[in-house]
Each structure stands twice: as C-alpha cells, then as structure tokens.
Design a protein around this motif. Structure first.
Motif, mmCIF file in Angstrom:
data_model
loop_
_atom_site.group_PDB
_atom_site.id
_atom_site.type_symbol
_atom_site.label_atom_id
_atom_site.label_comp_id
_atom_site.label_asym_id
_atom_site.label_seq_id
_atom_site.Cartn_x
_atom_site.Cartn_y
_atom_site.Cartn_z
ATOM 1 N N TYR A 117 70.044 -4.273 3.355
ATOM 2 C CA TYR A 117 70.505 -3.855 4.717
ATOM 3 C C TYR A 117 71.294 -4.825 5.478
ATOM 4 N N HIS A 125 68.830 1.475 12.860
ATOM 5 C CA HIS A 125 67.607 2.033 12.361
ATOM 6 C C HIS A 125 66.596 1.982 13.205
ATOM 7 N N TRP A 126 66.152 0.921 13.890
ATOM 8 C CA TRP A 126 65.160 0.567 15.043
ATOM 9 C C TRP A 126 65.463 1.189 16.274
ATOM 10 N N ALA A 129 65.008 4.823 15.748
ATOM 11 C CA ALA A 129 63.325 4.962 15.809
ATOM 12 C C ALA A 129 62.549 4.800 16.875
ATOM 13 N N LEU A 133 60.773 8.057 18.775
ATOM 14 C CA LEU A 133 59.293 7.972 19.036
ATOM 15 C C LEU A 133 59.103 7.899 20.481
ATOM 16 N N GLU A 222 64.825 10.455 0.387
ATOM 17 C CA GLU A 222 65.377 9.952 1.655
ATOM 18 C C GLU A 222 66.643 10.594 2.125
ATOM 19 N N LYS A 223 67.527 11.200 1.017
ATOM 20 C CA LYS A 223 68.898 11.709 1.095
ATOM 21 C C LYS A 223 68.247 13.175 2.143
ATOM 22 N N GLY A 280 57.376 4.561 4.565
ATOM 23 C CA GLY A 280 58.197 3.377 4.711
ATOM 24 C C GLY A 280 57.162 2.402 5.294
ATOM 25 N N SER A 281 55.976 2.716 5.582
ATOM 26 C CA SER A 281 54.876 1.720 5.964
ATOM 27 C C SER A 281 53.689 1.467 4.985
ATOM 28 N N HIS A 305 64.564 2.339 -7.015
ATOM 29 C CA HIS A 305 65.979 2.730 -7.048
ATOM 30 C C HIS A 305 66.535 1.985 -8.394
#
Ligand code: HEM
Length: 345
Positions: A117, A125-126, A129, A133, A222-223, A280-281, A305
């Motif tokens: 990325y 993304h963040w 996110a 949240l 993910e898609k 993801g974590s 992947h």
C-alpha cells in the motif's frame, strides 16, 4: 341557638375533609386537555391532514400516528434486538478466536517483503477507520446510552455525554461521506470480482479449514466487505444527510423512515467492520503490516494472496528487509519538510 352552634361546629370540622374530597373529585373530573388528541392518535391508522396558515412541510398534518409507531419500534424492537445482535457478533468472534486461534503464516514470517500500500492508501484507510469508529461509538451512545449508561453514570453526566455525542456525530457524519468517496475511488479497480474469487469463498477462504486458497490482490472476503462498505455506506450517508440537514423539504415520516434505515444499516455495517477489524488484527498473523508499514511479508502474501504474490515474484518485486528500510527512509525524507531532512541526514 344551640342548633346554629352545632351546625357551625360541624361545618368547621367538616370543611378540611370536604375541601380535600372536593379537590380530589375535581382533579378526577377535569379532563386531560390532550386526552382526545391522543385517543385519536391511537385510533387512527393514517395521517389526518388539514389546512393551516403556518407555512411548513408538516403544518397541515393534524394527526400523525406513525410518530408513535416509530417511537415504539425504536424502544421495544430496535434497541433490544440491535443490542442482542451486536453482543451476539462480539460473542461469536470471541468464540471463533477461542476455537480457531490466530491464523498463522505456516512458513513463518520471513525477511522478504512485497510492497502493498502507498502512503496515500494507508492514510485514507486510517482516515475512514477513525471517522467510522468515532461515528460508531457516538451513535451507539445515542442509541443504547439511556438503557446502559444512565444506571452507571447518572442522568446529569449522561445528558452532557449525549449532547457531545450528538454534536460530534452530526459534525463528522458528512466527513465519513468524503472518506467513503476517497476509498471508493482508490480501491474500486482492485475490488472488481474476478475468476477464482468464488473458489476462495467455497473453500472458506483458508480461515475455515487448513489449506491455502489462492487469491488476487484482494480476496473474495475483502471484495465483499468493500462492496458492503460502499453500498450500505451509501444508504447510511444518504439517510444520515436527511436526518442532519432537514432542509430538503422532508416531512416527519421521511425522517422517521430515514432514522430506522440509518440505524439498521449502521448496525449491520458495525457487525461487518467488527469482523474486518478482527481478521485484520488479532485474527491473522502478518495481515496488519501492509496497512501500517506499506510492506507485507512475502510468506504471508504467498499463503493468502498467492496469485498476486506469484505475479510480484515473476516481475522481480521482492525486497529484502534492508531494501525496505532504505526505501522507507527515502520516502520519509521526501515527505518531510526541508529543515527536518537536514537534521535527519
Ligand atoms: C480500526 C481497525 C481496523 C483495522 C485493524 C483494519 C485493518 C485492515 C487491514 C490489515 C487491511 C489490509 C488487508 C490486506 O492487505 O489484505 C485493511 C483494508 C481495508 N480496510 Fe481496514 N481496518 C480497520 C478499520 C477499518 C474501517 C473502520 C473501515 C471502513 C469503514 C476499513 C476499511 C478497509 C478497506 C476498504 C480496506 C481495503 C480492502 C478492500 O478494498 O477490499 N477498515 N484494513
């Protein structure tokens, strides 16, 4: 004379009691001025429209029974069932973790990396996110706070918290729309379904079971998360805008429907995002690296992947850790203002 005195005595002693009963019977007899209206509201099943000189969308609506239906739905269905739903999702994720544990990289994390990325992709993304949240937490406080927080913090503190959450939620709602648009534009191409995606789904994505399931840059899970985010997100944004900006000529009923669809779609989305955050974590070894550093482990990419990893290997894109450190250092230097570069060099 005696008769008169007895009569006076009786009147004096009887007066207070008489006054009390008189008050009581008066209180019982005075009809509630709104009683007729509420009786009508409860009996009616459709809007009663009339004429009013007041200019406004709903000013001609004399009786709107849907308001009461909306209130009842919110209090006796949305809040309890919504709460059970989210609690159920959290319990399922905890159970899944207890049974399946962290999905490990079988070959172990190595010292070879692939670029995954860009800085811009990680930033958006963040960005989405953190906005999501924040909106989720403030929205949940507004929905469940009366039942869950008032017993803990009392009405006065809850009222302060609820006002702050309402203002914050209204302010950052439109920001989420911007973040969603940026994420859509950037990631849409890589989220178009391809041949092989269905196989990934049928084999449980390698999470259920043991074997590796090949996938492209993004797998079917993910898609699908991306398309739920975009499509359900569009409903959340649309209904949210109707609720925040009552300037589109919307009537109360539109607001009630918007509120219900906003709340239901958001609860669904929170459930999906909880799954995304889990995998993801804590749920998968090596998954977070790409979204934090920009580079992912080659073994992780090969196992999760495979088709993308194979293409990267064929094109000679594999990097060693020292190359990654050098590249990251160069990028940081390019991104820093000149003064900072000089100090760093
Ligand atoms: C705060 C906790 C979160 C964590 C730890 C997290 C983690 C991750 C990770 C590791 C990836 C990369 C997966 C890969 O490289 O294959 C990713 C991708 C992504 N995340 Fe998150 N994420 C979080 C929150 C969110 C939220 C709240 C949203 C949206 C509302 C979101 C939307 C996305 C999107 C759109 C992608 C790209 C996947 C795609 O387009 O198919 N993430 N996330």
């Amino acid at each position: 004379m005696l008769g008169l005195m007895v009569a006076l005595l009786l009147m004096c002693t009887a007066f207070p009691a008489g006054a009390e009963t008189g008050e009581k019977s008066q209180a019982i007899q005075i009809p509630n001025p709104s009683a007729d209206l509420w009786r009508e509201v409860r009996q009616r099943e459709a809007l009663i429209s009339g004429k009013s000189q007041v200019k406004g969308v709903d000013s001609g609506t004399l009786i709107n029974p849907y308001g009461q239906q909306w209130r009842e739905f919110r209090m006796s269905q949305l809040i309890p069932y919504g709460g059970y739903f989210l609690a159920g999702v959290l319990i399922l994720l905890a159970l899944f973790y207890a049974v399946r544990g962290k999905v490990k990289v079988n070959a172990g994390l190595g010292d070879k990396k692939l670029f995954r990325y860009t800085l811009y992709e990680r930033m958006i993304h963040w960005f989405i996110a953190s906005v999501f949240l924040f909106l989720a937490i403030t929205g949940l406080v507004l929905l469940f706070g009366r039942s869950l927080l008032i017993p803990v913090m009392g009405q006065a503190y809850f009222s302060l918290l609820a006002s702050a959450c309402k203002e914050g939620h209204n302010l950052f709602g439109p920001v989420f729309a911007v973040a969603l648009l940026l994420v859509f534009i950037r990631f849409v191409r890589r989220n178009i379904y391809q041949k092989g995606d269905l196989t990934w789904l049928l084999k449980g994505g390698g999470i259920v079971g043991k074997g590796h399931v090949p996938s492209h840059f993004f797998n079917m899970g993910e898609k699908s998360m991306f398309w739920i985010l975009v499509l359900v997100g569009a409903v959340i944004v649309g209904s949210g805008l109707i609720l925040v900006f009552p300037v589109f000529g919307q009537a109360r009923m539109t607001m009630e429907l918007s509120h219900v669809s906003h709340a239901i779609t958001t609860l669904l989305m929170i459930a999906v995002i909880l799954g995304h955050i889990y995998i993801g974590s804590v749920g998968m070894e090596g998954a977070l690296d790409g979204m934090t550093t920009g580079y992912c482990d080659l073994n992780w990419a090969r196992e999760h992947h495979a088709e993308w990893a194979a293409r990267c290997e064929q094109e000679g894109e594999v990097l060693t850790e020292s190359e990654v450190a050098r590249l990251r250092g160069e990028r940081m230097a390019q991104a820093s203002p000149p003064g900072v570069q000089e100090v760093g060099q």
